[in-house]
Motif scaffolding. Structure first.
Motif, PDB file in Angstrom:
ATOM      1  N   TRP A   1       0.844  -1.198   0.000  1.00 12.48           N
ATOM      2  CA  TRP A   1       0.000   0.000   0.000  1.00 12.48           C
ATOM      3  C   TRP A   1       0.876   1.244   0.000  1.00 12.48           C
TER       4      TRP A   1
ATOM      5  N   THR B   1      -6.684   2.061   4.659  1.00 16.56           N
ATOM      6  CA  THR B   1      -6.141   1.297   3.534  1.00 16.56           C
ATOM      7  C   THR B   1      -7.202   0.471   2.813  1.00 16.56           C
TER       8      THR B   1
ATOM      9  N   LYS C   1       0.862  10.206  -2.604  1.00 12.17           N
ATOM     10  CA  LYS C   1      -0.069  10.685  -1.577  1.00 12.17           C
ATOM     11  C   LYS C   1       0.626  10.794  -0.229  1.00 12.17           C
TER      12      LYS C   1
ATOM     13  N   ASN D   1       0.849   4.101  -2.939  1.00 10.70           N
ATOM     14  CA  ASN D   1       0.347   5.418  -2.543  1.00 10.70           C
ATOM     15  C   ASN D   1       1.482   6.381  -2.172  1.00 10.70           C
TER      16      ASN D   1
END
Length: 259
Positions: A153, A242, A160, A157
């Motif tokens: 994850w 998540t 971000k 990401n």
């Protein structure tokens, strides 16, 4: 304390209080709000000494003080009963409320929480404290991501996370407050009272949680008379962020039992 009230405004609307973890931010629950506001009055808040709730916390600050602060907020908002949904530290606050004023809770949801210290989580706290002492706030934030999110994850990401970490670095919490909150987590031990907590409780644990061993949730369920366990294989410590769709489905299933 700073707070927000979302969703239903009718006096008898079922009320959810969402209490976040070490960061203490109301913003933590953003992935849940849109999914809850049609059916509930939803209260989120910045815990004292964090974010938009400035304060100087004493060195002997404990979870029981956080529970008292939340009770004061509930009194201010005329909330006589609610579902308390707590992530990690927020779950510990919920346990303290269930011990002190069980009549205030319709139910309790504990997400990757625990009832007493364990050596793995304490090691993680020790690393956090060492990073704070070194002044490397940027590395503290990177370490935080490792504890909160699954590795894949993080990779998916990265952009971000980079933006979020830049924001958090520019608005880094007061170091002494953060240390007081970590100490409160490290000192929390409610094991002797678990058998006396009869509040209907859903315990959610992630088997890939890098901060809290999921077996700590098993201990809660084994000793609390009205608790049940739901385990998630994936999502990490911050599974509500998540994998919000999966998490929200589990939460709704629990809440629907009280509709």
């Amino acid at each position: 304390m700073y707070f927000e009230v979302h969703g239903l405004t009718t006096p008898n609307a079922p009320t959810l209080v969402l209490s976040s973890g070490l960061g203490g931010a109301a913003q933590f629950w953003q992935p849940q709000l849109a999914d809850l506001v049609e059916d509930y009055r939803v209260i989120v808040y910045d815990q004292l000494g964090t974010n938009r709730s400035p304060a100087t916390l004493p060195s002997d600050y404990r979870i029981v003080h956080m529970a008292d602060e939340l009770l004061t907020l509930l009194d201010k908002l005329d909330v006589s009963q609610c579902h308390l949904i707590g992530h990690a530290l927020g779950g510990l606050v919920g346990l303290e409320l269930a011990k002190a004023q069980p009549e205030r809770l319709t139910s309790l949801v504990l997400i990757n929480a625990w009832s007493s210290p364990n050596s793995h989580t304490q090691r993680c706290f020790n690393i956090r404290k060492a990073l704070l002492a070194s002044g490397r706030k940027d590395i503290y934030l990177q370490m935080q991501a490792l504890l909160l999110y699954p590795p894949d994850w993080i990779v998916a990401n990265q952009d971000k996370l980079t933006k979020e970490e830049a924001h958090h670095l520019a608005n880094f919490p007061d170091k002494n407050n953060l240390l007081a909150r970590i100490q409160a987590l490290s000192m929390f031990d409610i094991d002797p009272y678990l058998g006396d907590i009869h509040t209907p409780t859903l315990v959610i644990a992630n088997k890939d949680d890098m901060l809290v061993p999921w077996q700590r949730s098993q201990i809660l369920v084994e000793h609390m008379p009205n608790a049940s366990l739901t385990t998630m294989e994936y999502g990490g410590h911050a599974c509500s962020i998540t994998v919000p769709t999966v998490f929200n489905r589990i939460l709704h299933r629990h809440l629907n039992a009280f509709a």
